[in-house]
Design a protein around this motif. Structure first.
Motif, PDB file in Angstrom:
ATOM      1  N   ALA A 152      73.083 -13.888 -17.158  1.00 50.70           N
ATOM      2  CA  ALA A 152      72.873 -12.436 -17.105  1.00 50.70           C
ATOM      3  C   ALA A 152      73.516 -11.760 -18.308  1.00 50.70           C
ATOM      4  N   HIS A 153      74.694 -12.222 -18.675  1.00 53.15           N
ATOM      5  CA  HIS A 153      75.404 -11.646 -19.823  1.00 53.15           C
ATOM      6  C   HIS A 153      74.619 -11.829 -21.118  1.00 53.15           C
ATOM      7  N   GLU A 154      73.877 -12.931 -21.212  1.00 55.99           N
ATOM      8  CA  GLU A 154      73.159 -13.237 -22.441  1.00 55.99           C
ATOM      9  C   GLU A 154      71.938 -12.355 -22.668  1.00 55.99           C
ATOM     10  N   PHE A 155      71.289 -11.907 -21.584  1.00 61.23           N
ATOM     11  CA  PHE A 155      70.060 -11.161 -21.842  1.00 61.23           C
ATOM     12  C   PHE A 155      69.998  -9.755 -21.233  1.00 61.23           C
ATOM     13  N   LEU A 156      71.059  -9.329 -20.530  1.00 62.40           N
ATOM     14  CA  LEU A 156      71.086  -7.965 -20.007  1.00 62.40           C
ATOM     15  C   LEU A 156      71.901  -7.049 -20.917  1.00 62.40           C
ATOM     16  N   ARG A 157      71.492  -5.795 -20.996  1.00 62.80           N
ATOM     17  CA  ARG A 157      72.201  -4.816 -21.815  1.00 62.80           C
ATOM     18  C   ARG A 157      72.818  -3.746 -20.918  1.00 62.80           C
ATOM     19  N   HIS A 158      74.133  -3.727 -20.824  1.00 58.46           N
ATOM     20  CA  HIS A 158      74.859  -2.737 -20.028  1.00 58.46           C
ATOM     21  C   HIS A 158      74.200  -2.524 -18.668  1.00 58.46           C
ATOM     22  N   PRO A 159      74.070  -3.589 -17.904  1.00 55.66           N
ATOM     23  CA  PRO A 159      73.327  -3.477 -16.634  1.00 55.66           C
ATOM     24  C   PRO A 159      74.059  -2.697 -15.552  1.00 55.66           C
ATOM     25  N   VAL A 160      73.279  -2.094 -14.700  1.00 58.33           N
ATOM     26  CA  VAL A 160      73.807  -1.519 -13.474  1.00 58.33           C
ATOM     27  C   VAL A 160      73.928  -2.661 -12.469  1.00 58.33           C
ATOM     28  N   LYS A 161      75.108  -2.845 -11.897  1.00 56.29           N
ATOM     29  CA  LYS A 161      75.319  -3.936 -10.950  1.00 56.29           C
ATOM     30  C   LYS A 161      75.129  -3.430  -9.522  1.00 56.29           C
ATOM     31  N   ILE A 162      74.279  -4.128  -8.802  1.00 56.36           N
ATOM     32  CA  ILE A 162      74.002  -3.759  -7.413  1.00 56.36           C
ATOM     33  C   ILE A 162      74.233  -4.984  -6.541  1.00 56.36           C
ATOM     34  N   GLU A 163      75.164  -4.868  -5.605  1.00 56.93           N
ATOM     35  CA  GLU A 163      75.437  -5.975  -4.684  1.00 56.93           C
ATOM     36  C   GLU A 163      75.385  -5.445  -3.261  1.00 56.93           C
ATOM     37  N   ILE A 164      74.676  -6.168  -2.418  1.00 56.18           N
ATOM     38  CA  ILE A 164      74.591  -5.825  -1.005  1.00 56.18           C
ATOM     39  C   ILE A 164      75.378  -6.853  -0.222  1.00 56.18           C
TER      40      ILE A 164
END
Length: 449
Positions: free
Chosen positions: A198-210
């Motif tokens: 995820a770190h390699e291809f996401l840009r400043h992602p919003v993290k959502i955990e349920i």
């Protein structure tokens, strides 16, 4: 957003709301309520939720919404990467369902079927492509697919992608995609490798955990029974008959075991079929549809079916063998207890699987207790102690209906010297007695319903 938020409050296009209503959904699940509005803004998302909580709609709906706001194009603007053929088919069906009133065209491609038919479909124009990495790379290599116009990339079941060794394939695909794009990353579990990807291809992602991403849905009741490995076929038949089970998905580790367990269940008078990667794609689809339509009782599957099987009202999952990868346990039992319904997962545990059981308990952060086998009167069978070999721990009185302390099943037999068994319907028919002709081809494209 609260749990009472209606779909109409999410800001979705009216055509999508109409399709959602026609599908029978009124309120979004927690992952949908959080992910859909955020995905509609164009932000990158890193989302996790328990299997069976509606992750697919959490990205199909915002993709359909965003593309409907863009200028029409015949080029691929959204790509959903999935690890298995079964999941590809399920995700594509979701696009067809929610895009029923949209002019957007979705196509699914995966291995194991004729590529020429897929090429023909692709030439007609595609807005949304659902694909497994291997077949996608094959089609890209033959210049039948270009990702120059890609605006949205989804990676679904990212943990399974890594388990199946797709990391290099993913890297090759991303090299051909525009750098400027929205990335939606969905996974049921977040291991260290998944977080790195995820770190390699996401840009400043919003993290959502349920809740806890490494736990099973709380709608699933889990039970663990101590059984010697050689007794598992007999005990499984006994549980199915004793519990009067009508529909059960059984997971085994190997293709050989899947075939063997299905055969033994059939010999005990239980309608069963096996599904695994050696079966043709058409046969797998046909078998799965027969199971959904209740033409037989037990579907025996390898982990190829642990992801992507969407079976409504599946009450029971049995782990005939515990999986070697603890996360696979979550995905297996996630086939039941879906969309808020109650479900049950039963695991048959032999002494050699103690470490696997401990790994699962550690992953889900929950103690897992071994229980006595049900349907047996006290004194008939003493369940084995998980801390010692079961064959030594098991002691039972010799009573009618039991052999050596185990539930008595009718003797297994073979028909013919070749070991091939004839189905119940006789020659030319399958196990249900229905005459089989050619296998139906799965739909690979659709512009609405």
């Amino acid at each position: 957003m609260s749990n009472n938020t209606p779909f109409s409050a999410l800001g979705l296009d009216e055509s999508l709301l109409q399709a959602v209503h026609e599908a029978g959904y009124k309120q979004p699940t927690p992952i949908q309520a959080k992910a859909i509005p955020m995905a509609m803004t164009g932000r990158d998302i890193m989302a996790s939720a328990q299997t069976g909580t509606g992750k697919t709609a959490a990205f199909t709906l915002p993709i359909l919404h965003r593309l409907s706001q863009m200028r029409a194009s015949s080029a691929i603007r959204a790509l959903v990467l999935v690890p298995t053929r079964e999941l590809a088919i399920q995700v594509h069906k979701s696009f067809l369902t929610y895009g029923a009133h949209s002019p957007l065209k979705s196509v699914v491609v995966f291995g194991g079927v004729d590529m020429e038919e897929q090429i023909k479909t692709l030439k007609e124009g595609v807005d949304i492509l659902v694909a497994t990495p291997g077949r996608l790379l094959d089609l890209m290599g033959k210049k039948h697919i270009a990702l120059d116009s890609l605006r949205i990339l989804v990676m679904d079941e990212a943990d399974r992608m890594l388990d199946l060794g797709f990391q290099e394939d993913i890297a090759r695909i991303l090299q051909k995609a525009p750098v400027k794009r929205q990335n939606l990353f969905f996974s049921a579990t977040f291991s260290k490798d998944v977080k790195q990807l995820a770190h390699e291809f996401l840009r400043h992602p919003v993290k959502i955990e349920i809740e806890n991403p490494n736990s099973a849905a709380n709608t699933v009741t889990q039970s663990f029974y101590p059984v010697d490995q050689q007794d598992k076929p007999e005990i499984l038949s006994y549980l199915i008959n004793g519990g009067k089970w009508k529909k059960v998905l059984v997971f085994v580790r190997t293709k050989k075991a899947a075939n063997r367990v299905a055969e033994l269940l059939e010999e005990d008078g239980i309608d069963a079929q096996a599904i695994h990667s050696d079966k043709s794609q058409y046969l797998r689809i046909r078998t799965l549809e027969d199971f959904k339509d209740n033409y037989f009782t037990v579907l025996v599957a390898t982990d190829v079916a642990a992801r992507g099987l969407d079976i409504e009202q599946l009450p029971l999952v049995v782990n005939y063998d515990l999986p070697k990868i603890p996360q696979d346990y979550i995905h297996r039992i996630g086939r039941t207890g879906r969309a808020g319904q109650s479900g049950r997962a039963i695991s048959l545990v032999n002494p050699e699987e103690k470490k696997l059981l401990a790994s699962i308990a550690q992953l889900i952060n929950k103690p897992l207790e071994i229980e006595p086998l049900p349907y047996i009167e006290e004194g008939e069978v003493r369940p084995a102690d998980i801390t010692e070999p079961f064959s030594k721990a098991k002691k039972a009185r010799a009573k009618p209906g039991f052999r050596n302390g185990k539930p008595a099943m009718k003797p297994h037999s073979r028909q013919g010297q070749s070991g091939q068994r004839q189905g119940k319907g006789g020659p030319g028919k399958n196990h249900t007695g229905r005459t089989r002709t050619s296998a139906p081809r799965p739909k690979t494209t659709g512009r609405g319903r």
